[in-house]
Scaffold this motif. Structure first.
Motif, PDB file in Angstrom:
ATOM      1  N   ALA A 131       0.819  -1.208   0.000  1.00 42.46           N
ATOM      2  CA  ALA A 131       0.000   0.000   0.000  1.00 42.46           C
ATOM      3  C   ALA A 131       0.854   1.259   0.000  1.00 42.46           C
ATOM      4  CB  ALA A 131      -0.938   0.003   1.209  1.00 42.46           C
ATOM      5  N   THR A 132       2.138   1.134   0.340  1.00 40.72           N
ATOM      6  CA  THR A 132       3.021   2.289   0.458  1.00 40.72           C
ATOM      7  C   THR A 132       4.005   2.398  -0.698  1.00 40.72           C
ATOM      8  OG1 THR A 132       2.852   2.142   2.857  1.00 40.72           O
ATOM      9  CG2 THR A 132       4.688   3.412   1.985  1.00 40.72           C
ATOM     10  N   CYS A 133       4.580   1.279  -1.105  1.00 44.92           N
ATOM     11  CA  CYS A 133       5.604   1.286  -2.152  1.00 44.92           C
ATOM     12  C   CYS A 133       5.047   0.731  -3.463  1.00 44.92           C
ATOM     13  CB  CYS A 133       6.795   0.441  -1.711  1.00 44.92           C
ATOM     14  SG  CYS A 133       7.645   1.094  -0.259  1.00 44.92           S
ATOM     15  N   PRO A 134       5.594   1.204  -4.590  1.00 48.29           N
ATOM     16  CA  PRO A 134       5.193   0.672  -5.895  1.00 48.29           C
ATOM     17  C   PRO A 134       5.561  -0.809  -6.036  1.00 48.29           C
ATOM     18  CG  PRO A 134       6.384   2.742  -6.142  1.00 48.29           C
ATOM     19  CD  PRO A 134       6.532   2.320  -4.707  1.00 48.29           C
ATOM     20  N   PRO A 135       5.050  -1.475  -7.064  1.00 43.58           N
ATOM     21  CA  PRO A 135       5.395  -2.891  -7.282  1.00 43.58           C
ATOM     22  C   PRO A 135       6.903  -3.101  -7.367  1.00 43.58           C
ATOM     23  CG  PRO A 135       3.611  -2.228  -8.746  1.00 43.58           C
ATOM     24  CD  PRO A 135       4.097  -0.981  -8.063  1.00 43.58           C
ATOM     25  N   ASN A 136       7.361  -4.234  -6.868  1.00 40.71           N
ATOM     26  CA  ASN A 136       8.767  -4.651  -6.893  1.00 40.71           C
ATOM     27  C   ASN A 136       9.678  -3.789  -6.022  1.00 40.71           C
ATOM     28  OD1 ASN A 136       8.077  -6.686  -8.731  1.00 40.71           O
ATOM     29  ND2 ASN A 136       8.355  -5.286 -10.443  1.00 40.71           N
ATOM     30  N   ASP A 158      12.429   1.464  -2.214  1.00 41.49           N
ATOM     31  CA  ASP A 158      13.481   1.216  -3.204  1.00 41.49           C
ATOM     32  C   ASP A 158      13.328  -0.205  -3.732  1.00 41.49           C
ATOM     33  OD1 ASP A 158      15.658   1.569  -4.872  1.00 41.49           O
ATOM     34  OD2 ASP A 158      16.991   2.271  -3.293  1.00 41.49           O
ATOM     35  N   CYS A 159      14.044  -0.506  -4.798  1.00 45.03           N
ATOM     36  CA  CYS A 159      13.929  -1.807  -5.475  1.00 45.03           C
ATOM     37  C   CYS A 159      14.254  -2.969  -4.551  1.00 45.03           C
ATOM     38  CB  CYS A 159      14.864  -1.867  -6.672  1.00 45.03           C
ATOM     39  SG  CYS A 159      14.508  -0.637  -7.944  1.00 45.03           S
ATOM     40  N   ARG A 160      13.544  -4.071  -4.762  1.00 39.87           N
ATOM     41  CA  ARG A 160      13.849  -5.326  -4.073  1.00 39.87           C
ATOM     42  C   ARG A 160      15.253  -5.770  -4.487  1.00 39.87           C
ATOM     43  NH1 ARG A 160      10.581  -8.805  -2.271  1.00 39.87           N
ATOM     44  NH2 ARG A 160       8.370  -8.459  -2.068  1.00 39.87           N
ATOM     45  N   PRO A 161      15.878  -6.649  -3.714  1.00 39.43           N
ATOM     46  CA  PRO A 161      17.166  -7.205  -4.130  1.00 39.43           C
ATOM     47  C   PRO A 161      17.037  -7.911  -5.480  1.00 39.43           C
ATOM     48  CG  PRO A 161      16.742  -7.697  -1.823  1.00 39.43           C
ATOM     49  CD  PRO A 161      15.479  -7.102  -2.369  1.00 39.43           C
ATOM     50  N   ALA A 162      18.034  -7.751  -6.330  1.00 39.27           N
ATOM     51  CA  ALA A 162      18.112  -8.346  -7.675  1.00 39.27           C
ATOM     52  C   ALA A 162      17.136  -7.710  -8.658  1.00 39.27           C
ATOM     53  CB  ALA A 162      17.935  -9.857  -7.636  1.00 39.27           C
ATOM     54  N   PHE A 163      16.581  -6.557  -8.313  1.00 41.01           N
ATOM     55  CA  PHE A 163      15.741  -5.787  -9.230  1.00 41.01           C
ATOM     56  C   PHE A 163      16.483  -4.518  -9.597  1.00 41.01           C
ATOM     57  CE2 PHE A 163      12.724  -8.782  -7.909  1.00 41.01           C
ATOM     58  CZ  PHE A 163      11.589  -8.700  -8.693  1.00 41.01           C
ATOM     59  N   LEU A 164      16.216  -3.987 -10.782  1.00 47.87           N
ATOM     60  CA  LEU A 164      16.914  -2.813 -11.297  1.00 47.87           C
ATOM     61  C   LEU A 164      15.939  -1.663 -11.498  1.00 47.87           C
ATOM     62  CD1 LEU A 164      18.965  -4.632 -14.087  1.00 47.87           C
ATOM     63  CD2 LEU A 164      19.725  -4.064 -11.770  1.00 47.87           C
ATOM     64  N   ARG A 200      23.850  -2.171  -6.260  1.00 46.99           N
ATOM     65  CA  ARG A 200      23.930  -1.734  -7.652  1.00 46.99           C
ATOM     66  C   ARG A 200      22.557  -1.850  -8.300  1.00 46.99           C
ATOM     67  NH1 ARG A 200      26.799  -4.818 -11.167  1.00 46.99           N
ATOM     68  NH2 ARG A 200      26.957  -3.076 -12.572  1.00 46.99           N
ATOM     69  N   GLY A 201      22.194  -0.856  -9.082  1.00 42.35           N
ATOM     70  CA  GLY A 201      20.954  -0.905  -9.833  1.00 42.35           C
ATOM     71  C   GLY A 201      19.734  -0.449  -9.071  1.00 42.35           C
ATOM     72  N   SER A 202      19.884  -0.106  -7.801  1.00 45.69           N
ATOM     73  CA  SER A 202      18.733   0.346  -7.017  1.00 45.69           C
ATOM     74  C   SER A 202      18.371   1.774  -7.413  1.00 45.69           C
ATOM     75  CB  SER A 202      19.044   0.279  -5.527  1.00 45.69           C
ATOM     76  OG  SER A 202      20.010   1.248  -5.179  1.00 45.69           O
ATOM     77  N   LYS A 203      17.187   2.199  -7.002  1.00 52.92           N
ATOM     78  CA  LYS A 203      16.740   3.558  -7.285  1.00 52.92           C
ATOM     79  C   LYS A 203      17.685   4.576  -6.647  1.00 52.92           C
ATOM     80  CE  LYS A 203      12.324   4.316  -6.782  1.00 52.92           C
ATOM     81  NZ  LYS A 203      10.995   4.672  -6.212  1.00 52.92           N
ATOM     82  N   ASN A 204      18.122   4.306  -5.405  1.00 57.15           N
ATOM     83  CA  ASN A 204      19.043   5.225  -4.735  1.00 57.15           C
ATOM     84  C   ASN A 204      20.376   5.306  -5.451  1.00 57.15           C
ATOM     85  OD1 ASN A 204      17.327   6.080  -2.720  1.00 57.15           O
ATOM     86  ND2 ASN A 204      17.823   4.376  -1.385  1.00 57.15           N
ATOM     87  N   SER A 205      20.841   4.196  -5.998  1.00 57.41           N
ATOM     88  CA  SER A 205      22.096   4.191  -6.740  1.00 57.41           C
ATOM     89  C   SER A 205      21.972   5.038  -8.008  1.00 57.41           C
ATOM     90  CB  SER A 205      22.481   2.753  -7.098  1.00 57.41           C
ATOM     91  OG  SER A 205      23.612   2.727  -7.924  1.00 57.41           O
ATOM     92  N   VAL A 206      20.880   4.855  -8.731  1.00 57.85           N
ATOM     93  CA  VAL A 206      20.656   5.616  -9.964  1.00 57.85           C
ATOM     94  C   VAL A 206      20.519   7.107  -9.659  1.00 57.85           C
ATOM     95  CG1 VAL A 206      19.029   5.999 -11.849  1.00 57.85           C
ATOM     96  CG2 VAL A 206      19.663   3.682 -11.224  1.00 57.85           C
ATOM     97  N   ASN A 207      19.862   7.421  -8.550  1.00 58.80           N
ATOM     98  CA  ASN A 207      19.628   8.823  -8.191  1.00 58.80           C
ATOM     99  C   ASN A 207      20.745   9.420  -7.336  1.00 58.80           C
ATOM    100  OD1 ASN A 207      17.196   8.983  -9.591  1.00 58.80           O
ATOM    101  ND2 ASN A 207      16.050   8.141  -7.872  1.00 58.80           N
ATOM    102  N   ASN A 208      21.903   8.750  -7.260  1.00 54.88           N
ATOM    103  CA  ASN A 208      23.076   9.244  -6.521  1.00 54.88           C
ATOM    104  C   ASN A 208      22.793   9.495  -5.046  1.00 54.88           C
ATOM    105  OD1 ASN A 208      25.326   9.183  -8.083  1.00 54.88           O
ATOM    106  ND2 ASN A 208      25.019  11.223  -8.951  1.00 54.88           N
TER     107      ASN A 208
END
Length: 201
Positions: free
Chosen positions: A53-58, A73-79, A186-194
Motif C-alpha cells: 500500500a506504500t511502495c510501488p510494485p517490486n 526502493d527496489c527489491r534485491p536483484a531488481f533494477l 547496484r541498480g537500485s533507485k538510490n544508486s541511480v539517483n546518486n
C-alpha cells in the motif's frame, strides 16, 4: 444481512480513500523482509518491509538510521529503470522488447535492454546452456544446499542462489557462503539517483 455487510464494506472503502498518505503508511499492513546484503543493514538492525500500500510494485520499504527514516526502493536483484520509473527483475523482459531482457552493465548505474540469447523471457544462459529461472536441476551440484538459477542480489549476475525455505516470521535466514558484499546495492533507485553513501562505494 447482506445489505448491512455491503454498507460496512462501502464505509471501509470510503475511509481508505479519504485517508491521506501519512496515515495510510502508518495503518498499512507490512511484511518483514530480511536484508540480504549485510553491509546495507542499518545501525539498529531494522529490517526492510514489504508494504504494497506504500511502495510501488517490486519495491520494499527500507529503513534508514533514524527512527522515522524510511524509503521505498527496489527489491534485491531488481533494477531501477528511470525511463519507466519502475523496478524490474534483472535478466527478465521488464520494459524491453519481447526478445530482450534488462541488465546492468558493470560500468553503469542505468540498466539497458540487451538481446536475450535464449529468446524466451525467464530463460538465461547459465553454464553455457539456456536455463529457466528457478531451475534447481542446474544447481544440483550444490547438494545438500538447496539452490536454484537466479540473480545474485549482490553481484547482479546469474548464479545458483540458495533458496530460503524458512518462514519469514522469526526464523533466521541463511546467507549464501562466500557472498561478496558491496556497501550500496547496484541498480537500485538510490544508486541511480546518486543517494548512496559515496565513501562506501
Amino acid at each position: 444481512m447482506k445489505c448491512i455487510i455491503s454498507v460496512l464494506c462501502l464505509i471501509l472503502m470510503i475511509g481508505e480513500i479519504l485517508t491521506d498518505n501519512n496515515n495510510a503508511t502508518q495503518n498499512s499492513i507490512g511484511f518483514p523482509e530480511i536484508e540480504e546484503n549485510e553491509s546495507l543493514k542499518n545501525k539498529d538492525d531494522r529490517q526492510p518491509v514489504f508494504m504494497p500500500a506504500t511502495c510501488p510494485p517490486n519495491e520494499l520499504y527500507y529503513p534508514g538510521d533514524q527512527k522515522d527514516d524510511w524509503i521505498c526502493d527496489c527489491r534485491p536483484a531488481f533494477l531501477y529503470h528511470p525511463g519507466s520509473d519502475s523496478c524490474w527483475s534483472a535478466y527478465q523482459r521488464g520494459p524491453c522488447a519481447s526478445d530482450e531482457y534488462i541488465t546492468l552493465p558493470k560500468d553503469s548505474v542505468i540498466p539497458v535492454c540487451v538481446k536475450n540469447p535464449c529468446g524466451v523471457d525467464t530463460y538465461v544462459i547459465f553454464n553455457g546452456r539456456c536455463e529457466r529461472f528457478g531451475s534447481i536441476t542446474a544447481c544440483a551440484h550444490l547438494y545438500p544446499v538447496v539452490a536454484a538459477v537466479g540473480v545474485n542480489a549482490t553481484t547482479l549476475e546469474v548464479d545458483c542462489v540458495q533458496l530460503n525455505l524458512q518462514s519469514r516470521f522469526g526464523e533466521d535466514r541463511p546467507m549464501p557462503p562466500n557472498q561478496h558484499l558491496i556497501p550500496c546495492q547496484r541498480g537500485s533507485k538510490n544508486s541511480v539517483n546518486n543517494k548512496c553513501d559515496k565513501k562506501n562505494n
